[in-house]
Scaffold this motif. Structure first.
Motif, PDB file in Angstrom:
ATOM      1  N   VAL A  82       0.842  -1.199   0.000  1.00 39.23           N
ATOM      2  CA  VAL A  82       0.000   0.000   0.000  1.00 39.23           C
ATOM      3  C   VAL A  82       0.874   1.244   0.000  1.00 39.23           C
ATOM      4  CG1 VAL A  82      -1.615   1.348   1.395  1.00 39.23           C
ATOM      5  CG2 VAL A  82      -2.015  -1.092   1.048  1.00 39.23           C
ATOM      6  N   LEU A  83       1.885   1.271   0.858  1.00 37.31           N
ATOM      7  CA  LEU A  83       2.780   2.429   0.933  1.00 37.31           C
ATOM      8  C   LEU A  83       3.533   2.629  -0.383  1.00 37.31           C
ATOM      9  CD1 LEU A  83       4.145   1.912   4.549  1.00 37.31           C
ATOM     10  CD2 LEU A  83       2.597   3.723   3.773  1.00 37.31           C
ATOM     11  N   SER A  84       3.962   1.546  -0.987  1.00 42.78           N
ATOM     12  CA  SER A  84       4.666   1.620  -2.269  1.00 42.78           C
ATOM     13  C   SER A  84       3.767   2.207  -3.355  1.00 42.78           C
ATOM     14  CB  SER A  84       5.148   0.232  -2.661  1.00 42.78           C
ATOM     15  OG  SER A  84       5.773   0.265  -3.900  1.00 42.78           O
ATOM     16  N   TYR A  85       2.516   1.776  -3.385  1.00 49.52           N
ATOM     17  CA  TYR A  85       1.558   2.308  -4.359  1.00 49.52           C
ATOM     18  C   TYR A  85       1.354   3.810  -4.156  1.00 49.52           C
ATOM     19  CZ  TYR A  85      -2.823   3.288  -6.728  1.00 49.52           C
ATOM     20  OH  TYR A  85      -3.792   3.857  -7.527  1.00 49.52           O
ATOM     21  N   ILE A  86       1.142   4.213  -2.911  1.00 48.52           N
ATOM     22  CA  ILE A  86       0.922   5.639  -2.614  1.00 48.52           C
ATOM     23  C   ILE A  86       2.154   6.453  -3.014  1.00 48.52           C
ATOM     24  CG2 ILE A  86       0.565   7.322  -0.760  1.00 48.52           C
ATOM     25  CD1 ILE A  86      -1.139   5.126   0.652  1.00 48.52           C
ATOM     26  N   LYS A  87       3.346   5.953  -2.698  1.00 46.18           N
ATOM     27  CA  LYS A  87       4.591   6.661  -3.040  1.00 46.18           C
ATOM     28  C   LYS A  87       4.777   6.785  -4.549  1.00 46.18           C
ATOM     29  CE  LYS A  87       7.130   5.346   1.078  1.00 46.18           C
ATOM     30  NZ  LYS A  87       8.234   4.534   1.624  1.00 46.18           N
ATOM     31  N   SER A  88       4.303   5.795  -5.295  1.00 46.11           N
ATOM     32  CA  SER A  88       4.476   5.825  -6.748  1.00 46.11           C
ATOM     33  C   SER A  88       3.551   6.844  -7.421  1.00 46.11           C
ATOM     34  CB  SER A  88       4.233   4.435  -7.348  1.00 46.11           C
ATOM     35  OG  SER A  88       2.852   4.114  -7.354  1.00 46.11           O
ATOM     36  N   LYS A  89       2.465   7.208  -6.757  1.00 46.33           N
ATOM     37  CA  LYS A  89       1.481   8.102  -7.368  1.00 46.33           C
ATOM     38  C   LYS A  89       1.468   9.523  -6.808  1.00 46.33           C
ATOM     39  CE  LYS A  89      -2.256   6.828  -8.879  1.00 46.33           C
ATOM     40  NZ  LYS A  89      -2.979   6.515 -10.045  1.00 46.33           N
ATOM     41  N   TYR A  90       1.979   9.717  -5.586  1.00 50.85           N
ATOM     42  CA  TYR A  90       1.836  11.009  -4.907  1.00 50.85           C
ATOM     43  C   TYR A  90       3.145  11.454  -4.262  1.00 50.85           C
ATOM     44  CZ  TYR A  90      -3.055   9.711  -5.327  1.00 50.85           C
ATOM     45  OH  TYR A  90      -4.266   9.320  -5.819  1.00 50.85           O
ATOM     46  N   LYS A  91       3.221  12.742  -4.012  1.00 54.87           N
ATOM     47  CA  LYS A  91       4.363  13.298  -3.285  1.00 54.87           C
ATOM     48  C   LYS A  91       4.083  13.130  -1.791  1.00 54.87           C
ATOM     49  CE  LYS A  91       6.976  17.466  -2.423  1.00 54.87           C
ATOM     50  NZ  LYS A  91       7.078  18.903  -2.665  1.00 54.87           N
ATOM     51  N   ILE A  92       4.935  12.378  -1.118  1.00 53.94           N
ATOM     52  CA  ILE A  92       4.784  12.110   0.317  1.00 53.94           C
ATOM     53  C   ILE A  92       5.330  13.298   1.111  1.00 53.94           C
ATOM     54  CG2 ILE A  92       5.421  10.578   2.216  1.00 53.94           C
ATOM     55  CD1 ILE A  92       3.683   9.190   0.153  1.00 53.94           C
ATOM     56  N   LEU A  93       4.517  13.806   2.018  1.00 53.15           N
ATOM     57  CA  LEU A  93       4.952  14.879   2.906  1.00 53.15           C
ATOM     58  C   LEU A  93       5.431  14.319   4.238  1.00 53.15           C
ATOM     59  CD1 LEU A  93       2.041  17.400   2.243  1.00 53.15           C
ATOM     60  CD2 LEU A  93       4.318  17.371   1.203  1.00 53.15           C
ATOM     61  N   GLU A  94       4.767  13.253   4.684  1.00 52.46           N
ATOM     62  CA  GLU A  94       5.117  12.633   5.961  1.00 52.46           C
ATOM     63  C   GLU A  94       4.605  11.194   5.961  1.00 52.46           C
ATOM     64  OE1 GLU A  94       4.417  13.481  10.731  1.00 52.46           O
ATOM     65  OE2 GLU A  94       3.577  14.850   9.252  1.00 52.46           O
ATOM     66  N   GLU A  95       5.354  10.326   6.627  1.00 55.25           N
ATOM     67  CA  GLU A  95       4.960   8.923   6.725  1.00 55.25           C
ATOM     68  C   GLU A  95       5.432   8.398   8.076  1.00 55.25           C
ATOM     69  OE1 GLU A  95       6.403   4.681   4.831  1.00 55.25           O
ATOM     70  OE2 GLU A  95       6.843   6.520   3.741  1.00 55.25           O
ATOM     71  N   SER A  96       4.556   7.668   8.770  1.00 53.25           N
ATOM     72  CA  SER A  96       4.970   7.092  10.047  1.00 53.25           C
ATOM     73  C   SER A  96       4.133   5.862  10.384  1.00 53.25           C
ATOM     74  CB  SER A  96       4.890   8.122  11.176  1.00 53.25           C
ATOM     75  OG  SER A  96       3.562   8.515  11.384  1.00 53.25           O
ATOM     76  N   ARG A  97       4.653   5.123  11.335  1.00 53.08           N
ATOM     77  CA  ARG A  97       3.971   3.937  11.848  1.00 53.08           C
ATOM     78  C   ARG A  97       3.917   4.095  13.354  1.00 53.08           C
ATOM     79  NH1 ARG A  97       6.007  -2.276  10.888  1.00 53.08           N
ATOM     80  NH2 ARG A  97       4.221  -3.284  11.894  1.00 53.08           N
ATOM     81  N   SER A  98       2.777   3.828  13.929  1.00 51.86           N
ATOM     82  CA  SER A  98       2.595   4.004  15.365  1.00 51.86           C
ATOM     83  C   SER A  98       3.517   3.072  16.148  1.00 51.86           C
ATOM     84  CB  SER A  98       1.139   3.711  15.744  1.00 51.86           C
ATOM     85  OG  SER A  98       0.983   3.718  17.139  1.00 51.86           O
ATOM     86  N   ILE A  99       4.126   3.599  17.201  1.00 48.90           N
ATOM     87  CA  ILE A  99       4.951   2.748  18.056  1.00 48.90           C
ATOM     88  C   ILE A  99       4.106   2.072  19.129  1.00 48.90           C
ATOM     89  CG2 ILE A  99       7.103   3.997  17.659  1.00 48.90           C
ATOM     90  CD1 ILE A  99       6.652   5.395  20.353  1.00 48.90           C
ATOM     91  N   VAL A 100       2.897   2.557  19.317  1.00 46.35           N
ATOM     92  CA  VAL A 100       1.984   1.981  20.312  1.00 46.35           C
ATOM     93  C   VAL A 100       1.147   0.861  19.687  1.00 46.35           C
ATOM     94  CG1 VAL A 100       0.077   2.461  21.880  1.00 46.35           C
ATOM     95  CG2 VAL A 100       1.903   4.144  21.596  1.00 46.35           C
TER      96      VAL A 100
END
Length: 81
Positions: free
Chosen positions: A28-46
């Motif tokens: 999913v992240l790869s698809y989003i990165k291929s189509k859009y300019k990413i401003l921020e990306e993170s994964r919850s540590i909780v």
């Protein structure tokens, strides 16, 4: 008196999703990165299954893309004037 039509409107899309499969989340992240300019990306540590991505622009079609690929998702579109 200045006109409001001269103001530039900026749009940002915030994407939250959960996935128990790290492999599916990476796809999913790869698809989003291929189509859009990413401003921020993170994964919850909780809650390790919760992902967050902020992209430039409007991404209405991601609702349909995420529907069958992740457990849960939420998309917020924000316009700045």
């Amino acid at each position: 008196m200045s006109s409001d039509t001269s103001r530039k409107v900026r749009t940002k899309t915030l994407i939250f999703f959960t996935s128990y499969s790290e492999k599916d989340a990476k796809k999913v992240l790869s698809y989003i990165k291929s189509k859009y300019k990413i401003l921020e990306e993170s994964r919850s540590i909780v809650v390790r299954e919760l992902y967050y991505v902020s992209i430039e622009g409007r991404a209405d079609e991601l609702h349909e893309f995420l529907k069958d690929r992740v457990l849960w998702h939420k998309i917020d579109i924000i316009e700045f004037k």
